[in-house]
Design an enzyme around this catalytic site. Sequence first.
Site, PDB file in Angstrom:
ATOM      1  N   HIS A   1      -7.828  -0.836   6.271  1.00 32.37           N
ATOM      2  CA  HIS A   1      -8.339  -2.233   6.788  1.00 32.37           C
ATOM      3  C   HIS A   1      -8.925  -2.988   5.590  1.00 32.37           C
ATOM      4  O   HIS A   1      -9.591  -2.461   4.904  1.00 32.37           O
ATOM      5  CB  HIS A   1      -9.163  -1.840   7.892  1.00 32.37           C
ATOM      6  CG  HIS A   1      -9.658  -3.240   8.482  1.00 32.37           C
ATOM      7  ND1 HIS A   1      -8.703  -3.897   9.396  1.00 32.37           N
ATOM      8  CD2 HIS A   1     -10.803  -3.709   8.467  1.00 32.37           C
ATOM      9  CE1 HIS A   1      -9.405  -4.964   9.745  1.00 32.37           C
ATOM     10  NE2 HIS A   1     -10.515  -5.076   9.281  1.00 32.37           N
TER      11      HIS A   1
ATOM     12  N   ASN B   1       0.766  -1.419   0.117  1.00 30.30           N
ATOM     13  CA  ASN B   1       0.162   0.053  -0.096  1.00 30.30           C
ATOM     14  C   ASN B   1       0.772   1.268   0.110  1.00 30.30           C
ATOM     15  O   ASN B   1       0.521   2.145  -0.581  1.00 30.30           O
ATOM     16  CB  ASN B   1      -0.857  -0.161   1.357  1.00 30.30           C
ATOM     17  CG  ASN B   1      -2.102  -0.749   0.741  1.00 30.30           C
ATOM     18  OD1 ASN B   1      -2.978  -0.423   0.185  1.00 30.30           O
ATOM     19  ND2 ASN B   1      -2.264  -2.219   1.687  1.00 30.30           N
TER      20      ASN B   1
ATOM     21  N   GLU C   1     -10.240   3.423  19.207  1.00 29.52           N
ATOM     22  CA  GLU C   1     -10.733   2.058  19.170  1.00 29.52           C
ATOM     23  C   GLU C   1     -10.030   1.322  18.006  1.00 29.52           C
ATOM     24  O   GLU C   1     -10.402   1.926  16.846  1.00 29.52           O
ATOM     25  CB  GLU C   1     -12.232   1.664  19.255  1.00 29.52           C
ATOM     26  CG  GLU C   1     -12.685   0.489  19.540  1.00 29.52           C
ATOM     27  CD  GLU C   1     -14.161   0.489  19.052  1.00 29.52           C
ATOM     28  OE1 GLU C   1     -14.716  -0.488  18.380  1.00 29.52           O
ATOM     29  OE2 GLU C   1     -14.925   1.404  19.608  1.00 29.52           O
TER      30      GLU C   1
ATOM     31  N   LEU D   1      -1.844   2.314  18.593  1.00 32.42           N
ATOM     32  CA  LEU D   1      -1.448   3.681  19.019  1.00 32.42           C
ATOM     33  C   LEU D   1      -2.349   4.263  20.077  1.00 32.42           C
ATOM     34  O   LEU D   1      -3.653   3.790  20.298  1.00 32.42           O
ATOM     35  CB  LEU D   1      -1.458   4.636  17.893  1.00 32.42           C
ATOM     36  CG  LEU D   1      -0.640   4.279  16.476  1.00 32.42           C
ATOM     37  CD1 LEU D   1      -1.068   5.163  15.513  1.00 32.42           C
ATOM     38  CD2 LEU D   1       0.781   4.724  16.872  1.00 32.42           C
TER      39      LEU D   1
ATOM     40  N   ARG E   1       4.596   2.221  25.771  1.00 36.69           N
ATOM     41  CA  ARG E   1       4.094   2.724  24.483  1.00 36.69           C
ATOM     42  C   ARG E   1       4.416   4.221  24.379  1.00 36.69           C
ATOM     43  O   ARG E   1       4.740   4.945  23.208  1.00 36.69           O
ATOM     44  CB  ARG E   1       2.540   2.291  24.245  1.00 36.69           C
ATOM     45  CG  ARG E   1       2.412   1.079  23.760  1.00 36.69           C
ATOM     46  CD  ARG E   1       1.021   0.908  23.690  1.00 36.69           C
ATOM     47  NE  ARG E   1       0.759  -0.574  23.821  1.00 36.69           N
ATOM     48  CZ  ARG E   1       0.774  -1.461  22.325  1.00 36.69           C
ATOM     49  NH1 ARG E   1       0.951  -0.782  21.321  1.00 36.69           N
ATOM     50  NH2 ARG E   1       0.589  -2.757  22.550  1.00 36.69           N
TER      51      ARG E   1
HETATM   52  C1  GRF Z   1      -3.058  -4.673   3.888  1.00 36.84           C
HETATM   53  O1  GRF Z   1      -3.990  -5.662   3.724  1.00 36.84           O
HETATM   54  C2  GRF Z   1      -3.632  -3.660   4.737  1.00 36.84           C
HETATM   55  O2  GRF Z   1      -5.049  -3.399   4.422  1.00 36.84           O
HETATM   56  C3  GRF Z   1      -3.523  -4.177   6.301  1.00 36.84           C
HETATM   57  O3  GRF Z   1      -2.340  -4.715   6.180  1.00 36.84           O
HETATM   58  C4  GRF Z   1      -1.827  -5.322   4.948  1.00 36.84           C
HETATM   59  C5  GRF Z   1      -0.836  -4.446   4.754  1.00 36.84           C
HETATM   60  O4  GRF Z   1      -0.155  -4.795   3.361  1.00 36.84           O
HETATM   61  N1  GRF Z   1      -3.854  -3.130   7.140  1.00 36.84           N
HETATM   62  P1  GRF Z   1       0.972  -4.043   2.780  1.00 36.84           P
HETATM   63  O5  GRF Z   1       2.195  -3.966   3.850  1.00 36.84           O
HETATM   64  O6  GRF Z   1       0.424  -2.703   2.450  1.00 36.84           O
HETATM   65  O7  GRF Z   1       1.373  -4.705   1.459  1.00 36.84           O
END
Ligand code: GRF
Length: 219
Positions: free
Chosen positions: A112, A16, A146, A96, A68
């Site tokens: 997500h 991503n 949350e 976090l 943390r």
């Molecule tokens: C993705 O599926 C994202 O939605 C989730 O963790 C995964 C990360 O994948 N939060 P990448 O590291 O971006 O390839």
Amino acid sequence: MSRKRVAVLISGRGSNMAALIEAAKDKNYPAEIALVASNRPDAPGLATARAAGIATAIVDHATYGKDRPAFERALQAVLEQHRIDLICLAGFMRLLTPGFVSQWQDRLLNIHPALLPAFKGLDTHKRALAAGAKLHGATVHFVMPEMDSGPIIAQGAVAVRDSDDERTLAGRVLAVEHRIYPLALKLVAEGRVRVVGGRCLIDGVPVPDSASIVPGEPG
Ligand code: GRF
């Protein structure tokens, strides 16, 4: 208009992150990826970011043990050093604290791999298959204290196929993730997203076409 300075926070592969870097190569994109930071020194995404000429930082949570707030103070210092306006969590596997989250309210995005509010947490594809879900997908949202909650900015859906297993479903959802994250960041960086009563309004309306990718897409 000056481009927003974005930090992408990763813990692993960083696909991503790579999609955001790619989108931001366009000079007309309203954000630049100014920093990629990882809480894991061995995150493969760090090499991808370096290869793209992007500044990287490692804030290793292990150094801070269970403290943390100390980890987050170190992270905050790096973010300030790079004059960051917006944060994109992209596979960042640390929770976090409410303090950090409120400090970055409406400037902290997460992706997500499910259609929130369904399937918060881990193993989303496996759970969607086990539930017999017909539609599955991904969500970009502002982060609230949350886990996996907060105003939804963009979503993309895929139809679940009879023949799907976790791997095939995850692959199609990931392709959607790579489209909606750059889209959501663009909307936020352009100042077109407002949170009103816990929901996002984009250009003043709750559900604009520009923030959803619907089934029927190829792949
Ligand atoms: C993705 O599926 C994202 O939605 C989730 O963790 C995964 C990360 O994948 N939060 P990448 O590291 O971006 O390839």
